[in-house]
Design a protein around this motif. Structure first.
Motif, mmCIF file in Angstrom:
data_model
loop_
_atom_site.group_PDB
_atom_site.id
_atom_site.type_symbol
_atom_site.label_atom_id
_atom_site.label_comp_id
_atom_site.label_asym_id
_atom_site.label_seq_id
_atom_site.Cartn_x
_atom_site.Cartn_y
_atom_site.Cartn_z
ATOM 1 N N ALA A 69 0.815 -1.103 0.080
ATOM 2 C CA ALA A 69 -0.028 0.106 -0.096
ATOM 3 C C ALA A 69 0.785 1.185 -0.097
ATOM 4 C CB ALA A 69 -0.877 -0.129 1.262
ATOM 5 N N GLY A 71 -0.649 4.925 -1.035
ATOM 6 C CA GLY A 71 -1.690 6.109 -0.839
ATOM 7 C C GLY A 71 -1.082 7.309 -1.790
ATOM 8 N N TYR A 75 -1.761 3.282 -6.409
ATOM 9 C CA TYR A 75 -2.812 2.162 -5.715
ATOM 10 C C TYR A 75 -1.940 0.660 -5.539
ATOM 11 C CZ TYR A 75 -6.092 -1.992 -6.146
ATOM 12 O OH TYR A 75 -6.883 -3.046 -6.186
ATOM 13 N N ASP A 78 -2.119 -4.411 -1.861
ATOM 14 C CA ASP A 78 -2.521 -4.428 -0.249
ATOM 15 C C ASP A 78 -3.537 -3.653 0.129
ATOM 16 O OD1 ASP A 78 -0.598 -6.473 0.088
ATOM 17 O OD2 ASP A 78 1.021 -5.185 0.622
ATOM 18 N N GLU A 79 -4.102 -2.565 -0.594
ATOM 19 C CA GLU A 79 -5.009 -1.843 -0.173
ATOM 20 C C GLU A 79 -6.528 -2.251 -0.409
ATOM 21 O OE1 GLU A 79 -4.513 2.565 -1.573
ATOM 22 O OE2 GLU A 79 -2.203 1.836 -2.100
ATOM 23 N N CYS A 80 -6.616 -3.276 -1.310
ATOM 24 C CA CYS A 80 -7.740 -3.870 -1.875
ATOM 25 C C CYS A 80 -8.735 -4.664 -0.434
ATOM 26 C CB CYS A 80 -7.442 -4.843 -2.997
ATOM 27 S SG CYS A 80 -9.021 -5.321 -3.693
ATOM 28 N N ARG A 84 -13.223 -0.939 -0.429
ATOM 29 C CA ARG A 84 -11.914 -0.067 -0.789
ATOM 30 C C ARG A 84 -10.858 -0.849 -1.560
ATOM 31 N NH1 ARG A 84 -7.573 -1.926 2.436
ATOM 32 N NH2 ARG A 84 -8.281 -3.593 3.796
ATOM 33 N N GLY A 85 -10.312 0.084 -2.373
ATOM 34 C CA GLY A 85 -9.199 -0.299 -3.190
ATOM 35 C C GLY A 85 -9.399 0.082 -4.612
ATOM 36 N N GLU A 88 -6.603 5.324 -7.952
ATOM 37 C CA GLU A 88 -7.134 6.427 -6.980
ATOM 38 C C GLU A 88 -6.399 7.961 -7.833
ATOM 39 O OE1 GLU A 88 -4.271 5.869 -3.706
ATOM 40 O OE2 GLU A 88 -5.320 4.284 -2.924
ATOM 41 N N GLY A 92 -5.848 10.802 -3.163
ATOM 42 C CA GLY A 92 -6.247 9.662 -2.551
ATOM 43 C C GLY A 92 -7.705 8.879 -2.759
#
Length: 189
Positions: A69, A71, A75, A78-80, A84-85, A88, A92
């Protein structure tokens, strides 16, 4: 010529009544059929739009540019997660977000759920225990859209997909054959 019967000309009253009865039953049936065709056509368009919105989000979730991730408009895999995910904006915020979507006379609700799966190591010290990687090896994604149809009934469409945790920078390397100093092996006959 008085002995010959005269030929009947025109329609009898009975024939006219039968024709009116057929029209009286047929025209309302055709009107109901036309209304049903219009209703189902509208519902089919709504379903097709929902499928397109679900595919759009599933494709968006596959567009990660790195595994960790990050930010700030980058993208990472690990942000998924649930709702969310995805790609971006610079601030953000998600380009393809969850929530309300108004499209062609329908209002959709888009949400997604994510389940992570890891590969188990057959040579692990404890049988049945997977390796201690913090990152899932595979994400199962379910994108769900719900909306209200023209007739007032609720409708829902779900689309499933999977995303593997493969670093995008290394993904192309699997397709490139490294040069070898050894001659190629002969093909078996």
């Amino acid at each position: 010529m008085q002995g010959q019967p005269q030929r009947q000309r025109g329609l009898a009253l009975f024939d006219v009544l039968i024709a009116l009865l057929v029209l009286a039953l047929g025209v309302p049936a055709l009107c109901r059929l036309q209304a049903l065709v219009l209703l189902e056509g509208s519902n089919a368009r709504a379903r097709a739009a929902a499928a397109q919105l679900a595919r759009e989000k599933l494709d968006d979730l596959r567009q990660f540019t790195q595994l960790p991730a990050a930010g700030g408009g980058t993208y990472g895999f690990d942000e998924c997660g649930d709702d969310r995910g995805g790609r971006e904006n610079a601030d953000g915020s998600l380009m393809v977000a969850a929530g309300d979507i108004a499209l062609s006379d329908f209002r959709y609700q888009r949400h997604w759920s994510v389940s992570g799966y890891s590969w188990c190591d057959a040579a692990a010290l404890t049988p049945g225990v997977c390796s201690g990687s913090a990152r899932a090896a595979l994400l199962q994604i379910r994108v769900t859209l719900s909306w209200t149809q023209v007739d007032g009934s609720a409708a829902e469409l779900s689309l499933d997909g999977a995303i593997a945790a493969i670093d995008p920078l290394l993904a192309g390397g699997a397709l490139i054959r490294r040069p070898s100093l050894l001659p190629p092996a002969p093909l078996p006959l």
